[in-house]
Design an enzyme around this catalytic site. Structure first.
Site, short mmCIF file in Angstrom:
data_model
loop_
_atom_site.label_atom_id
_atom_site.label_comp_id
_atom_site.label_asym_id
_atom_site.label_seq_id
_atom_site.Cartn_x
_atom_site.Cartn_y
_atom_site.Cartn_z
N ASP A 1 10.20 -3.33 -11.03
CA ASP A 1 8.96 -2.58 -11.20
C ASP A 1 8.80 -2.01 -12.61
OD1 ASP A 1 6.52 -1.49 -10.15
OD2 ASP A 1 7.54 -1.25 -8.24
N GLY B 1 -5.81 4.48 -2.05
CA GLY B 1 -7.02 4.37 -1.25
C GLY B 1 -6.92 3.31 -0.17
N GLU C 1 -14.94 1.81 -7.84
CA GLU C 1 -14.43 1.31 -9.10
C GLU C 1 -15.39 0.33 -9.77
OE1 GLU C 1 -11.02 2.87 -6.80
OE2 GLU C 1 -12.69 1.51 -6.31
N TRP D 1 0.84 -1.19 0.00
CA TRP D 1 0.00 0.00 0.00
C TRP D 1 0.89 1.25 0.00
CZ3 TRP D 1 -3.69 -2.31 4.14
CH2 TRP D 1 -4.80 -2.87 3.50
#
Length: 480
Positions: free
Chosen positions: A281, A191, A232, A186
């Site tokens: 990444d 969110g 979403e 996170w």
């Protein structure tokens, strides 16, 4: 066309000649990544690995890896058509008179049809395991040699705001720690991280559900930078033209897509952190190891014959680049609603979403380009834009050659460049501090007298239309 589940999408990919089944034995540790990376960069098909070592579950990868497949996933012939639907939605106005209300009834009914629909049961719960399960049974990939372990890379992570109960669905990678725990990546601006911070106050567990392998629109919706507290699953319903069916979880007070392939139910204990990473990444570099919350899995539900949907990220171009391109086109109307002077935006793949945004504007007054820069830096996740380049609307910013030519000819570096400090993406390894650093704006528009430029501005070199028409149709014969 809306797909009921991932299996229907796979069928559509196969019918379109966009899927290759791989029946040879392959390892989820590095080998699948090396195969998929080569196929992605060659513009190749989606891959369904049917014989993955250490698991009985097939692996789907590169499902979104071209513009054609991204459109197929959204059930649209092109992204402009999807953007037009978003534009139409934004133009919705509340009816003023009784006649207006009557005329709007069909549209209001359509809008209501976008909201998620709760059902009692779904295929995602054909098998329910509350004990005796191991996350090692899933064909989770280790993508790159220096990764800290195996990572779930396409998870739909569902949480609720502890104060309001509003749902959030985000895509946050999960590193497998052991048979029943993972990391929960996170980042501070997301969110899910906000829900986690709010749970720290009373120390109560934050319930979490993770769906893996939903219908492609639902998976895509989890990546969208939507306004805070906007569900979403509502936007997914809009994109797919019908509600997303959600089923209550068995052990936590959350709902997940009923047709998901695999669901992990559990909790995050506030204050419990564990080392996570490194991870190769989407920047093309390893994100550094750091402490992140721990996700405890209490229950695994799945279809009887699930498919594990995953992706790899790394140096672009990668599959996620095409997801980013779809976000760019679909959300352009949202940006233009707030900044009508914006004609187009472009996020080049090499900018890995947050490092560069190119903007074309209809310039109307001195300093207009700088107003747009600062507006973008104040716009949701666009605040992470490290470099913003603003050009006139006469420049085709989808053509990087034309953009570079125009911009480099238009700028006086000292006059036209400004720097600001503010929040930056957590994955920006070059910033002076984690999550905080500098950003650059470049005004590459033609300068006006009101901006202190009093010299004549030259016109670009171009042939006359008459001569172009004269040579059209015969020039090729001079050299072919």
């Amino acid at each position: 066309m809306a797909y009921r589940d991932l299996h229907e999408f796979i069928t559509a990919l196969e019918r379109a000649g966009q899927l290759r089944r791989v029946r040879e034995s392959v390892s989820p540790v590095l080998e699948i990544t090396e195969i998929a990376d080569r196929v992605v960069k060659a513009g190749g098909p989606a891959l369904l690995f049917e014989n993955v070592q250490g698991s009985e579950i097939p692996v789907l990868i590169n499902a979104f890896g071209t513009l054609e497949r991204m459109c197929l996933a959204l059930g649209a012939p092109d992204l402009d058509g999807v953007a037009a639907r978003v534009q139409d939605l934004l133009e919705f106005k509340s009816p003023a008179s009784l006649a207006d209300k009557i005329r709007m009834l069909p549209k209001l009914a359509d809008l209501a049809g976008f909201f998620p629909k709760t059902v009692r049961s779904g295929p995602c719960q054909e098998v329910i395991l509350t004990e005796g399960f191991s996350l090692a049974d899933l064909p989770v990939l280790q993508c790159w040699p220096d990764d800290g372990g195996r990572f779930v890379t396409l998870p739909l992570v569902f949480t609720r705001d502890p104060a309001t109960g509003k749902r959030n669905c985000g895509m946050y990678r999960l590193q497998l720690h052991d048979a029943a725990t993972t990391g929960m990546h996170w980042q501070i601006h997301k969110g899910g991280a906000r829900h986690y911070r709010e749970s720290l106050g009373d120390g109560r567990r934050l319930e979490v559900a993770v769906a893996i392998g939903a219908d492609p629109v639902v998976t895509f919706a989890a990546t969208l930078p939507l306004p805070e507290d906007f569900d979403e699953m509502i936007f997914a319903g809009f994109l797919r033209g019908g509600p997303v069916e959600m089923v209550p979880c068995r052990t936590v007070d959350l709902e997940v897509p009923a047709t998901a392939e695999i669901v992990l139910e559990g909790y995050v204990q506030p204050g419990e952190l564990r080392r996570e990473g490194p991870f190769g990444d989407h920047t093309g570099f390893y994100s550094l190891a750091d402490d992140y919350p721990v996700f405890h899995v209490q229950c695994v539900t799945r279809k009887r014959q699930p498919i594990y949907h995953t992706t790899i990220v790394g140096r672009p171009p990668m599959e996620d680049c095409w997801m980013g391109k779809a976000i760019e086109r679909i959300l352009l109307p949202v940006i233009r609603k707030q900044f009508p002077e914006i004609v187009d935006i472009h996020l080049p793949f090499e900018g890995v979403f947050h490092n560069l945004i190119i903007v074309a504007i209809r310039k109307a007054y001195p300093g207009h380009a700088r107003k747009v820069m600062h507006g973008i830096w104040g716009l949701g996740q666009a605040m992470f834009s490290k470099c913003i380049l603003v050009v006139d609307d006469t420049v085709n910013i989808q053509d990087l050659s034309e953009t570079a030519w125009a911009a480099l000819n238009h700028i006086d570096p000292q006059r036209d460049t400004e720097f600001v400090l503010g929040p930056v993406d957590s994955l920006d390894h070059a910033s002076r501090l984690p999550d905080f650093g500098s950003k650059m704006g470049v005004d590459a528009t033609r300068k006006w007298p009101g901006e202190g430029f009093t010299r004549p501005w030259p016109e670009p070199v171009a042939m006359s239309p008459e001569i172009r028409a004269l040579v059209d149709g015969k020039w090729e014969r001079y050299w072919r």
